[in-house]
Scaffold this motif. Structure first.
Motif, mmCIF file in Angstrom:
data_model
loop_
_atom_site.group_PDB
_atom_site.id
_atom_site.type_symbol
_atom_site.label_atom_id
_atom_site.label_comp_id
_atom_site.label_asym_id
_atom_site.label_seq_id
_atom_site.Cartn_x
_atom_site.Cartn_y
_atom_site.Cartn_z
ATOM 1 N N TRP A 449 0.839 -1.201 0.000
ATOM 2 C CA TRP A 449 0.000 0.000 0.000
ATOM 3 C C TRP A 449 0.874 1.251 0.000
ATOM 4 C CZ3 TRP A 449 -5.460 0.064 0.231
ATOM 5 C CH2 TRP A 449 -6.032 -1.217 0.254
ATOM 6 N N SER A 450 0.393 2.270 -0.679
ATOM 7 C CA SER A 450 1.113 3.539 -0.715
ATOM 8 C C SER A 450 0.115 4.662 -0.985
ATOM 9 C CB SER A 450 2.206 3.517 -1.795
ATOM 10 O OG SER A 450 1.616 3.398 -3.072
ATOM 11 N N ILE A 451 0.593 5.892 -0.945
ATOM 12 C CA ILE A 451 -0.281 7.034 -1.207
ATOM 13 C C ILE A 451 -0.693 7.035 -2.686
ATOM 14 C CG2 ILE A 451 -0.388 9.549 -1.324
ATOM 15 C CD1 ILE A 451 -0.590 8.477 1.460
ATOM 16 N N GLY A 517 -6.843 16.276 -0.181
ATOM 17 C CA GLY A 517 -8.128 15.606 0.061
ATOM 18 C C GLY A 517 -8.449 14.501 -0.922
ATOM 19 N N ASN A 518 -7.690 14.403 -2.021
ATOM 20 C CA ASN A 518 -7.927 13.347 -3.006
ATOM 21 C C ASN A 518 -6.953 12.178 -2.828
ATOM 22 O OD1 ASN A 518 -9.360 12.310 -5.329
ATOM 23 N ND2 ASN A 518 -7.537 12.779 -6.558
ATOM 24 N N LEU A 519 -6.356 12.092 -1.644
ATOM 25 C CA LEU A 519 -5.335 11.079 -1.409
ATOM 26 C C LEU A 519 -5.725 10.140 -0.269
ATOM 27 C CD1 LEU A 519 -2.173 13.394 -1.611
ATOM 28 C CD2 LEU A 519 -3.261 12.089 -3.465
ATOM 29 N N ALA A 520 -5.268 8.901 -0.372
ATOM 30 C CA ALA A 520 -5.467 7.902 0.681
ATOM 31 C C ALA A 520 -4.464 6.778 0.458
ATOM 32 C CB ALA A 520 -6.900 7.350 0.658
ATOM 33 N N LEU A 521 -4.357 5.893 1.425
ATOM 34 C CA LEU A 521 -3.534 4.698 1.257
ATOM 35 C C LEU A 521 -4.295 3.695 0.398
ATOM 36 C CD1 LEU A 521 -1.986 4.075 4.803
ATOM 37 C CD2 LEU A 521 -0.735 4.521 2.698
ATOM 38 N N LEU A 522 -3.754 3.407 -0.767
ATOM 39 C CA LEU A 522 -4.366 2.437 -1.666
ATOM 40 C C LEU A 522 -3.291 1.499 -2.191
ATOM 41 C CD1 LEU A 522 -6.591 4.902 -3.731
ATOM 42 C CD2 LEU A 522 -7.411 3.246 -2.062
ATOM 43 N N GLN A 523 -3.699 0.381 -2.738
ATOM 44 C CA GLN A 523 -2.732 -0.527 -3.333
ATOM 45 C C GLN A 523 -2.084 0.146 -4.531
ATOM 46 O OE1 GLN A 523 -5.264 -4.122 -3.674
ATOM 47 N NE2 GLN A 523 -3.459 -5.185 -2.891
ATOM 48 N N SER A 524 -0.762 0.054 -4.606
ATOM 49 C CA SER A 524 -0.039 0.729 -5.682
ATOM 50 C C SER A 524 0.338 -0.247 -6.787
ATOM 51 C CB SER A 524 1.231 1.378 -5.119
ATOM 52 O OG SER A 524 2.090 0.368 -4.603
ATOM 53 N N GLY A 525 0.737 0.303 -7.923
ATOM 54 C CA GLY A 525 1.221 -0.523 -9.023
ATOM 55 C C GLY A 525 0.150 -0.838 -10.042
ATOM 56 N N ASN A 526 0.565 -1.046 -11.261
ATOM 57 C CA ASN A 526 -0.372 -1.329 -12.346
ATOM 58 C C ASN A 526 -1.069 -2.672 -12.205
ATOM 59 O OD1 ASN A 526 0.201 1.087 -13.631
ATOM 60 N ND2 ASN A 526 1.952 0.225 -14.737
ATOM 61 N N ASN A 527 -0.484 -3.595 -11.443
ATOM 62 C CA ASN A 527 -1.062 -4.934 -11.317
ATOM 63 C C ASN A 527 -1.975 -5.074 -10.109
ATOM 64 O OD1 ASN A 527 0.315 -5.909 -13.599
ATOM 65 N ND2 ASN A 527 2.160 -6.273 -12.393
ATOM 66 N N SER A 528 -2.184 -3.992 -9.385
ATOM 67 C CA SER A 528 -3.056 -4.085 -8.219
ATOM 68 C C SER A 528 -4.514 -4.179 -8.659
ATOM 69 C CB SER A 528 -2.871 -2.849 -7.327
ATOM 70 O OG SER A 528 -3.373 -1.709 -7.991
ATOM 71 N N ALA A 529 -5.353 -4.601 -7.723
ATOM 72 C CA ALA A 529 -6.770 -4.814 -8.050
ATOM 73 C C ALA A 529 -7.479 -3.504 -8.381
ATOM 74 C CB ALA A 529 -7.465 -5.512 -6.885
ATOM 75 N N LEU A 530 -7.013 -2.394 -7.801
ATOM 76 C CA LEU A 530 -7.762 -1.142 -7.928
ATOM 77 C C LEU A 530 -7.385 -0.348 -9.181
ATOM 78 C CD1 LEU A 530 -7.634 -0.043 -4.205
ATOM 79 C CD2 LEU A 530 -9.469 -1.217 -5.396
ATOM 80 N N LYS A 531 -6.132 -0.433 -9.580
ATOM 81 C CA LYS A 531 -5.635 0.245 -10.774
ATOM 82 C C LYS A 531 -6.049 1.719 -10.784
ATOM 83 C CE LYS A 531 -5.332 -3.952 -13.519
ATOM 84 N NZ LYS A 531 -5.664 -4.643 -14.780
ATOM 85 N N ASN A 532 -6.319 2.253 -11.975
ATOM 86 C CA ASN A 532 -6.713 3.661 -12.111
ATOM 87 C C ASN A 532 -8.171 3.785 -12.549
ATOM 88 O OD1 ASN A 532 -4.248 4.866 -11.409
ATOM 89 N ND2 ASN A 532 -3.426 4.489 -13.456
ATOM 90 N N TYR A 533 -9.002 2.983 -11.940
ATOM 91 C CA TYR A 533 -10.405 2.973 -12.338
ATOM 92 C C TYR A 533 -11.116 4.240 -11.872
ATOM 93 C CZ TYR A 533 -9.775 -1.993 -13.380
ATOM 94 O OH TYR A 533 -9.343 -3.179 -13.899
ATOM 95 N N ILE A 534 -12.231 4.552 -12.579
ATOM 96 C CA ILE A 534 -13.075 5.664 -12.140
ATOM 97 C C ILE A 534 -13.618 5.351 -10.749
ATOM 98 C CG2 ILE A 534 -13.684 6.441 -14.449
ATOM 99 C CD1 ILE A 534 -16.243 4.769 -14.244
ATOM 100 N N PHE A 535 -14.020 6.377 -10.007
ATOM 101 C CA PHE A 535 -14.343 6.213 -8.590
ATOM 102 C C PHE A 535 -15.401 5.148 -8.312
ATOM 103 C CE2 PHE A 535 -16.848 7.343 -4.830
ATOM 104 C CZ PHE A 535 -15.859 7.221 -3.857
ATOM 105 N N PRO A 536 -16.547 5.115 -9.013
ATOM 106 C CA PRO A 536 -17.558 4.106 -8.651
ATOM 107 C C PRO A 536 -17.051 2.668 -8.833
ATOM 108 C CG PRO A 536 -18.145 5.197 -10.703
ATOM 109 C CD PRO A 536 -17.018 5.978 -10.105
ATOM 110 N N LYS A 537 -16.232 2.452 -9.857
ATOM 111 C CA LYS A 537 -15.681 1.111 -10.071
ATOM 112 C C LYS A 537 -14.640 0.778 -8.993
ATOM 113 C CE LYS A 537 -13.679 -1.861 -13.644
ATOM 114 N NZ LYS A 537 -13.274 -1.943 -15.078
#
Length: 609
Positions: A449-451, A517-537
């Motif tokens: 996890w990273s910012i 305010g648009n920052l939080a600890l999330l999984q980093s990297g292109n292979n993570s589950a969250l990636k750069n998806y739009i917010f609802p996804k």
């Protein structure tokens, strides 16, 4: 199997061990591997053999013990005492006394006492002593026969050492080697085949790792006091007690949760992972207090060795050599074992305390050095850890609200970790740190996890996403965000197909994605589950991960769920927008307000610690 303790001279002169067992000489059968002790660097086996004995001689240690040698009567020739385990030591001892005889004319007590089946009763030691590497034929011979290569270089190493001795010291050292250096002989039953014993010994052997070498060193030295005798049974009972404590520590630190909390990263020593008691052995490695450099002859000897070609030497036993160099007496070995045992108890106590658990986990994950706090009691430990926490959260020249992703990511990583680890609560109208829960450092690290941006800087959005989240896109255009043109707004309202360029415009936001305010600890990297998806996804995936028991930092959960509450007593609401699937300026402001408020409360609390 019977065990006997003999001085070196008693192993070889006719009226002692050989006579007692009615044998003429030691016999090394062809099934044994060749001689492999190295002689090229200060920490190779032959130099260590010499320097360890010499140090014991210098401090006048009453007895110096080498390791065991296992023997049995040969099945066919009863006057042969077959060496099953210990060939390397016996060969090196023989080379030492052959060299004593060559350089000083002292009696060679090992003369013709060790014979090898593979050399067909040749006087192999006399041959090697006479070898001159400058002779082309000898050089070829050494190249072809690895066994002779190592024996020859052991001879050269021993000669280099003995040449440093003055005549009077050489005689005293010779006498010490004969009379004070001792070996425990294991005598196997004559009814058991030598090959079977050899096979069993080697099948049960473990690799010579730092772990096992240090274990053997500590167990041996700590149970052999210099100035008193102990029966073998007493020594074994003491070693059994030590072994039980050792195994308990090793098992506890093999658990990844414990090991990772204190030691964070698995490093390697040679080919060894820094897990189990290895972690503690590294953290508690002795500080050099009685280095070989303090003994002039040994210092000179080491420099001579360093002049040789050491380019191929890889010191896989650096940790063991650190222990071996600095634990020369029984008292020091016993004190080190006690230190290991007491430190393990201290770690267990720290691990069971929620406050210390969270403080020390944060300390290790923000580059704190464990060896600097291992000696502290609980009160001093907490004081030190709180000071470290406070120091890591300080910065100058700007307010926390001004920090952003582009310029301050390393600092924000630390701040967000602290806000998640040290959750706050109200306690009788005071804001305090809530230690009822333990932060899961183990899973946190494994998930990388990273910012990251809550709403991505460059959204990863497909035409399929447009179909699945059409209502979300429709809501966006109905609010007529400034960066949408009228043609695109009408196209979405009529649910018409959009192209990739239009989709990109729809997915992007019109605000600064890098703000606090648009920052939080999330999984980093292109292979993570969250990636750069739009917010609802992203929110949907994140909530699914939580439902399945995946680790997500609490601030991240509360932010995307819009459940953040201001910890201030009687504080105002944060002002999140009502629509859970949307992330807009009001949500960024609310998250920013919570971060600023919580950070300031935490800094105030730390000022009192």
């Amino acid at each position: 199997m019977k065990e006997f303790i003999y001085a070196l001279e008693d192993l070889f002169i006719a009226d002692k061990l050989l006579n007692d067992l009615q044998a003429d000489h030691y016999y090394i059968a062809a099934y044994q591997r060749g001689y492999k002790w190295k002689s090229f660097g200060p920490n190779d086996q032959v130099p260590l053999f010499l320097t360890d004995i010499y140090e014991a001689f210098i401090v006048d240690t009453s007895e110096y013990y080498l390791q065991y040698i296992t023997v049995k009567k040969n099945d066919e020739h009863k006057n042969w005492l077959e060496v099953i385990d210990g060939q390397q030591r016996l060969t090196t001892i023989s080379l030492l006394f052959y060299s004593f005889a060559t350089h000083f004319g002292f009696e060679n007590i090992t003369k013709n006492k060790v014979q090898y089946e593979r050399y067909q009763n040749r006087a192999i030691f006399d041959e090697v002593i006479a070898y001159d590497k400058e002779d082309a034929e000898i050089a070829k011979l050494l190249t072809r026969h690895q066994d002779l290569y190592y024996i020859y270089h052991a001879k050269v190493c021993i000669a280099s050492f003995l040449e440093l001795l003055a005549a009077d010291e050489a005689k005293s050292f010779y006498d010490y080697c004969r009379q004070k250096v001792k070996i425990i002989i294991n005598l196997e039953d004559e009814m058991t085949a030598a090959e079977e014993i050899f096979s069993n010994l080697n099948d049960n052997k473990v690799d010579l790792t730092n772990y096992y070498l240090i274990k053997g060193l500590l167990f041996t030295k700590s149970t052999r006091p210099e100035h008193q005798k102990k029966l073998f049974n007493e020594i074994q009972e003491q070693r059994n007690r030590i072994a039980r404590n050792w195994d308990e520590i090793d098992n506890w630190l093999h658990d990844e949760v414990q090991n990772q909390l204190f030691f964070n990263k698995y490093i390697t020593i040679g080919n060894e992972k820094n897990i189990g008691i290895n972690s503690l052995l590294n953290a508690l490695k002795p500080v050099a207090t009685d280095s070989l450099q303090n003994i002039p002859l040994l210092s000179t000897f080491i420099e001579i060795l360093k002049l040789g070609d050491t380019s191929a030497i890889v010191d896989d036993y650096k940790l063991f050599n650190c222990y071996n160099d600095n634990l020369k007496t029984q008292a020091k070995a016993e004190a080190q074992l006690a230190n290991i045992h007491q430190t393990s108890k201290r770690l267990k106590n720290w691990f069971s305390d929620n406050e210390i658990h969270n403080l020390i986990g944060y300390y290790i994950y923000t580059n704190g050095k464990l060896d600097e706090i291992l000696h502290l009691g609980s009160s001093d430990l907490k004081k030190s850890l709180y000071q470290h926490l406070n120091k890591t959260l300080q910065f100058k020249g700007r307010t926390i609200k001004e920090l952003n992703y582009t310029e301050d990511r390393p600092l924000l990583n630390v701040i967000f970790l602290a806000l998640n680890v040290f959750a706050l609560k109200n306690d009788i109208d005071n804001v305090v740190i809530d230690f009822t829960h333990r932060f899961d450092f183990h899973t946190y690290r494994n998930n990388d996890w990273s910012i990251e941006h809550i709403y991505p800087q460059h959204p990863d959005c497909s035409l399929k996403d447009y179909e699945e989240y059409y209502d979300w896109f429709l809501d966006k255009v109905e609010r007529k965000e400034e960066h949408f043109n009228e043609q695109l707004i009408e196209k979405v309202k009529q649910n018409q197909q959009v192209n990739e360029e239009e989709l990109e415009a729809l997915a992007n936001k019109g605000f600064d994605e890098h703000q606090l305010g648009n920052l939080a600890l999330l999984q980093s990297g292109n292979n993570s589950a969250l990636k750069n998806y739009i917010f609802p996804k992203k929110r949907k995936i994140l909530l699914n991960l939580i439902t399945k028991g995946a680790f997500v930092p609490q601030h991240t959960i509360n932010t995307v769920s819009k459940l953040l509450n201001n910890v201030s007593v009687g504080g105002e609401g944060l002002g999140f927008s009502q629509k859970l699937t949307e992330w807009e300026e009001a949500d960024i402001a609310a998250n920013s307000s919570w971060i600023v408020s919580t950070y300031n409360h935490l800094i105030t609390i730390l000022a009192t610690k």
